[in-house]
Write an enzyme that holds these catalytic residues in place. Structure first.
Site, PDB file in Angstrom:
ATOM      1  CB  VAL A 140      -0.861   0.281   1.154  1.00 28.14           C
ATOM      2  CG1 VAL A 140      -1.679   1.259   1.148  1.00 28.14           C
ATOM      3  CG2 VAL A 140      -1.937  -1.256   1.149  1.00 28.14           C
ATOM      4  CD  GLU A 141       3.620   2.314   4.842  1.00 24.33           C
ATOM      5  OE1 GLU A 141       4.311   2.907   4.818  1.00 24.33           O
ATOM      6  OE2 GLU A 141       3.062   1.320   5.513  1.00 24.33           O
ATOM      7  CG  MET A 142       7.277   3.842  -0.141  1.00 24.58           C
ATOM      8  SD  MET A 142       8.717   3.967   1.011  1.00 24.58           S
ATOM      9  CE  MET A 142       9.951   4.839  -0.354  1.00 24.58           C
TER      10      MET A 142
END
Length: 328
Positions: A140-142
């Site tokens: 979800v983040e990087m």
């Protein structure tokens, strides 16, 4: 007319009294409690004594490096903004990742994070180095697919080959995922904030206003230090959210890490340093203002209903915990 004449005169007398007569007995008593109960923040984080300038410089470059995200749109700084007067957060309820999806928890400030006893809301990372490894590979983040792909991108940049070799001079193959995270952690260990509260604790009796001193007294009287203790005013223990009165949340907190039923709805207690700069609040980012956060914490954790006046006093004190370089 008389008011216009005498008000500046009275203010001059008050300043003269403080400068030449010294602090009042009450101020000295408050300062003594602040020093004893809270204390000042150390100038350096644990582990920083081993960080070289080359390592820190590499870590800073990596902290701002968007190549560490799959579509090269995100860096560590995207969610933990330290530029200008930003206080190590993005001031969003939950942060937006590389492909537009939001996480399920509020991004905590990176300022002073190395003083915390564990990292993340649920404590799943033991230190800054372990924490730095997580978001890069988080889908979800990087959203990078693997450590191998991360290192491939770094190796393709000739400048990084030079910088890693300088930062890790005793290693034959210095470009590793562990070293990458270690360098970011070294840079983050430089992000120590200093506040007017620290100046007050160290003996500058003029550093806090009368209202802020009164706010500190209210903070103590309300029992806030039962959770927000030590020189970080938090960051050193876990607590159940909704300890006295239920706080409705679907997030099971530390239980997701330990699978211990006693850890349901348990989270790391956040530090209150820079707290007035890092809205919105709580693990879910659902509380928009510091005033509401203070009232809700008092109700859910301590079982008390603070008046608007008491809340205002406490918020005044909390403002003194902000980094002097990041306030207007």
């Amino acid at each position: 007319m008389l008011k216009q004449i005498f008000t500046p005169f009275l203010m001059t007398i008050a300043v003269f009294s403080l400068v030449f007569c010294g602090p009042s007995e009450e101020t000295k008593e408050i300062q003594g409690k602040a020093k004893q109960i809270i204390g000042s923040l150390p100038e350096k984080m644990p582990g920083s004594e081993n960080d070289s300038e080359k390592l820190i410089s590499l870590g800073k470059k990596l902290y701002f490096e968007k190549k560490l995200s799959m579509n090269e749109t995100q860096s560590c700084n995207s969610c933990h903004n330290i530029e200008g007067k930003s206080a190590g957060v993005d001031n969003s309820p939950t942060s937006t990742g590389a492909f537009g999806k939001n996480g399920d928890r509020n991004s905590p400030t990176v300022l002073n994070a190395g003083f915390h006893f564990v990292q993340f809301w649920d404590g799943r990372a033991a230190d800054l180095k372990a924490q730095a490894k997580g978001p890069i590979l988080n889908p979800v983040e990087m959203a990078m697919p693997s450590e191998k792909e991360v290192l491939k991108r770094i190796n393709e940049d000739a400048e990084y080959s030079k910088l890693f070799a300088e930062a890790f001079p005793n290693e034959k193959n210095p470009i590793t995922y562990d070293n990458l995270a270690g360098a970011i952690a070294a840079f983050e260990r430089t992000l120590v904030s200093q506040s007017r509260f620290d100046d007050f604790v160290k003996g500058d009796f003029k550093a806090l206003s009368k209202a802020e001193q009164e706010g500190f007294k209210s903070f103590l009287a309300a029992g806030c230090t039962s959770c927000h203790s030590g020189n970080m005013l938090g960051g050193n223990s876990y607590r159940k959210v909704g300890l006295v009165n239920e706080y409705k949340t679907d997030d099971l907190g530390r239980f997701n890490v330990t699978k211990n039923p006693e850890d349901k709805f348990v989270f790391k207690v956040p530090s209150l340093r820079n707290i007035t700069l890092t809205a919105p609040y709580f693990h879910d980012g659902k509380i928009p203002t510091i005033e509401e956060a203070v009232k809700k914490m008092a109700f859910h954790q301590l079982g008390i209903d603070l008046s608007d006046d008491e809340t205002k006093k406490i918020v005044s004190f909390l403002g003194s915990l902000s980094d002097k370089n990041r306030t207007n």
